[in-house]
Design a protein around this motif. Structure first.
Motif, mmCIF file in Angstrom:
data_model
loop_
_atom_site.group_PDB
_atom_site.id
_atom_site.type_symbol
_atom_site.label_atom_id
_atom_site.label_comp_id
_atom_site.label_asym_id
_atom_site.label_seq_id
_atom_site.Cartn_x
_atom_site.Cartn_y
_atom_site.Cartn_z
ATOM 1 N N ILE A 1 0.847 -1.186 0.000
ATOM 2 C CA ILE A 1 0.000 0.000 0.000
ATOM 3 C C ILE A 1 0.881 1.234 0.000
ATOM 4 O O ILE A 1 1.861 1.317 0.756
ATOM 5 N N GLU A 2 0.578 2.183 -0.865
ATOM 6 C CA GLU A 2 1.357 3.413 -0.923
ATOM 7 C C GLU A 2 1.350 4.099 0.444
ATOM 8 O O GLU A 2 0.290 4.351 1.034
ATOM 9 N N ASN A 3 2.528 4.373 0.947
ATOM 10 C CA ASN A 3 2.676 4.931 2.293
ATOM 11 C C ASN A 3 2.495 6.444 2.241
ATOM 12 O O ASN A 3 3.410 7.183 1.851
ATOM 13 N N TYR B 1 -11.821 -0.844 -2.867
ATOM 14 C CA TYR B 1 -11.289 0.337 -2.203
ATOM 15 C C TYR B 1 -11.033 0.072 -0.724
ATOM 16 O O TYR B 1 -11.876 -0.484 -0.014
ATOM 17 N N HIS C 1 -7.906 8.391 4.049
ATOM 18 C CA HIS C 1 -7.281 8.002 2.786
ATOM 19 C C HIS C 1 -8.043 6.838 2.164
ATOM 20 O O HIS C 1 -8.543 5.959 2.884
ATOM 21 N N HIS D 1 -7.447 3.943 -0.906
ATOM 22 C CA HIS D 1 -6.519 3.327 -1.853
ATOM 23 C C HIS D 1 -7.273 2.374 -2.775
ATOM 24 O O HIS D 1 -8.241 1.717 -2.352
ATOM 25 N N ASP D 2 -6.830 2.306 -4.022
ATOM 26 C CA ASP D 2 -7.400 1.377 -5.005
ATOM 27 C C ASP D 2 -6.627 0.071 -4.941
ATOM 28 O O ASP D 2 -5.424 0.027 -5.209
ATOM 29 N N THR E 1 1.669 -1.710 -6.478
ATOM 30 C CA THR E 1 1.484 -0.833 -5.319
ATOM 31 C C THR E 1 0.123 -0.159 -5.428
ATOM 32 O O THR E 1 -0.159 0.518 -6.422
ATOM 33 N N SER E 2 -0.717 -0.358 -4.426
ATOM 34 C CA SER E 2 -2.046 0.254 -4.415
ATOM 35 C C SER E 2 -1.907 1.753 -4.187
ATOM 36 O O SER E 2 -1.420 2.189 -3.138
ATOM 37 N N LYS E 3 -2.325 2.519 -5.176
ATOM 38 C CA LYS E 3 -2.145 3.958 -5.141
ATOM 39 C C LYS E 3 -3.270 4.664 -4.386
ATOM 40 O O LYS E 3 -4.399 4.178 -4.324
ATOM 41 N N LEU E 4 -2.942 5.807 -3.852
ATOM 42 C CA LEU E 4 -3.924 6.665 -3.203
ATOM 43 C C LEU E 4 -4.797 7.321 -4.270
ATOM 44 O O LEU E 4 -4.284 7.905 -5.226
ATOM 45 N N GLU F 1 -8.193 11.607 -0.749
ATOM 46 C CA GLU F 1 -7.630 11.963 0.559
ATOM 47 C C GLU F 1 -8.393 13.135 1.147
ATOM 48 O O GLU F 1 -8.807 14.048 0.433
#
Length: 407
Positions: A38-40, A58, A69, A71-72, A83-86, A89
């Motif tokens: 997951i994108e930090n 989601y 937040h 994430h997809d 990497t699951s992007k945001l 937000e």
């Protein structure tokens, strides 16, 4: 796997047995996923997680600084490394954000266009996902530790809210008002969960060491107050029954709604029969739990035996629900774990903690023997049924017409 599918095709193994066995295999062998993360983007500890139940696409998270937040989780790249992007937000500096820590988040069970959040600013916010702005806001007297909406309710749209006051509030999203106050606890309420089986059954936990079951349709006191001693072994000085010897800060129903798990600051996890209200007396051992806020844990789906994933300090402990056997310990966080949630469609676990990380735990297909053991037991049952004459394997192309029948 090919041989297993062939056994299903031949009728040696039932399809449901194959699903249970594969689910068991994956649930027993979760490990920190090496190909996905997951994108930090979190700037503070993560307190709560939720995956939408409609698409499983989601991941919603709430942080200790009031930010939110989304994430997809879907991988459309065609590569196993992802990497699951945001995608959305709510920054803590926005006027619409929570002023203090977000303690609970939940997607609307029937639509991803809506989600709810609550926290230490004494507010419950109903968010419109399309514009990422609150569609409605409810304010309460006390800090909100947890809220929950039913996944099976069709005739109501009630949100149960557990706050630092000694009663549970029910908010109706259709009317936009607080419709009920459930009075029975004598101290702050920390946890509340709707039953996945009975639409109007609600379980609540409190700092008075009690777990109460409610029928929200009844204009009276609670249905049951769960007793850890099942009415036996208590001293004469105890006037009321308690579920734990400490605060009750975690509740979770099994997915069939037949059992309820409660977690307390007495470092104990207890299993309850929801119909009789009896303590099943399963010994899980001592599970460290010193936090005074709600703990989010989850139970496997379509797994036999069922497993529970418990956050405890910086680890995630896995237990068999019916036996209390500790199966494994998941290591990966650098600080206390606050939340664990299973994906509704895939055998994946998501966890979050004070280290600001959201981790993905996936199955290791190479180490488990549970799948083979489960299939072997099912095959043995089929063979014994054949010997007793209870199971007859027929040729689907054989002629079943009797020669004695008259035209």
């Amino acid at each position: 796997m090919i041989q297993c599918l062939e056994n299903v095709r031949a009728g040696i193994v039932e399809p449901r047995a194959l699903i249970r066995a594969e689910s068991t295999k994956r649930s027993y062998n979760l490990h920190l996923c090496k190909h996905r993360d997951i994108e930090n983007v979190h700037t503070a500890g993560v307190n709560a997680l939720d995956v939408d139940a409609m698409e499983g696409k989601y991941l919603l998270s709430g942080s200790a600084d009031g930010s939110l937040h989304i994430h997809d989780l879907h991988n459309f790249t065609g590569s196993p490394h992802f990497t699951s992007k945001l995608v959305c937000e709510v920054d803590r500096n926005l006027q619409t954000a929570h002023r203090y820590s977000v303690e609970c988040v939940q997607w609307y069970p029937f639509d991803t266009g809506l989600f709810t959040t609550s926290g230490m600013d004494k507010q419950l916010k109903i968010w419109d996902t399309n514009c990422m702005k609150p569609a409605d806001t409810f304010s309460f007297e006390g800090r909100v530790f947890q809220h929950h909406m039913s996944h099976i309710a069709t005739r109501n749209c009630l949100v149960a809210v557990a706050t630092s006051v000694n009663h549970i509030l029910l908010v109706d999203l259709k009317s936009g008002s607080c419709t009920h106050e459930l009075r029975g606890h004598t101290s702050s309420t920390l946890a509340c969960r709707w039953s996945p089986r009975e639409e109007y059954l609600l379980a609540t936990g409190s700092c008075d060491n009690k777990v109460l079951l409610w029928d929200v349709r009844a204009a009276k006191c609670c249905l049951k107050s769960l007793d850890q001693h099942n009415g036996k072994g208590r001293s004469s000085s105890e006037a009321t029954s308690t579920a734990h010897d400490g605060y009750v800060n975690g509740l979770c129903f099994t997915h069939d709604g037949l059992f309820l798990l409660s977690y307390g600051t007495d470092h104990r996890l207890r299993l309850w029969n929801t119909f009789s209200g009896n303590n099943e007396m399963v010994n899980y051992g001592k599970i460290p739990n010193d936090t005074k806020k709600c703990m989010q844990f989850d139970i496997t789906i379509k797994c036999d035996p069922q497993l529970v994933y418990m956050p405890s300090d910086g680890n995630i402990l896995m237990y068999e629900i019916q036996t209390g056997i500790k199966v494994n310990t998941l290591l990966g966080h650098y600080n206390s774990v606050n939340s664990c949630i299973c994906h509704p469609f895939y055998h994946e676990l998501y966890s979050a903690g004070n280290d600001r990380n959201v981790l993905i735990w996936a199955a290791d297909y190479c180490q488990s023997t549970a799948f083979d053991e489960h299939l072997e037991s099912q095959t043995q049952k089929k063979e014994s049924s054949k010997r007793r004459g209870l199971f007859v394997q027929r040729n689907v192309t054989a002629d079943t017409w009797s020669s004695d029948e008259e035209c």
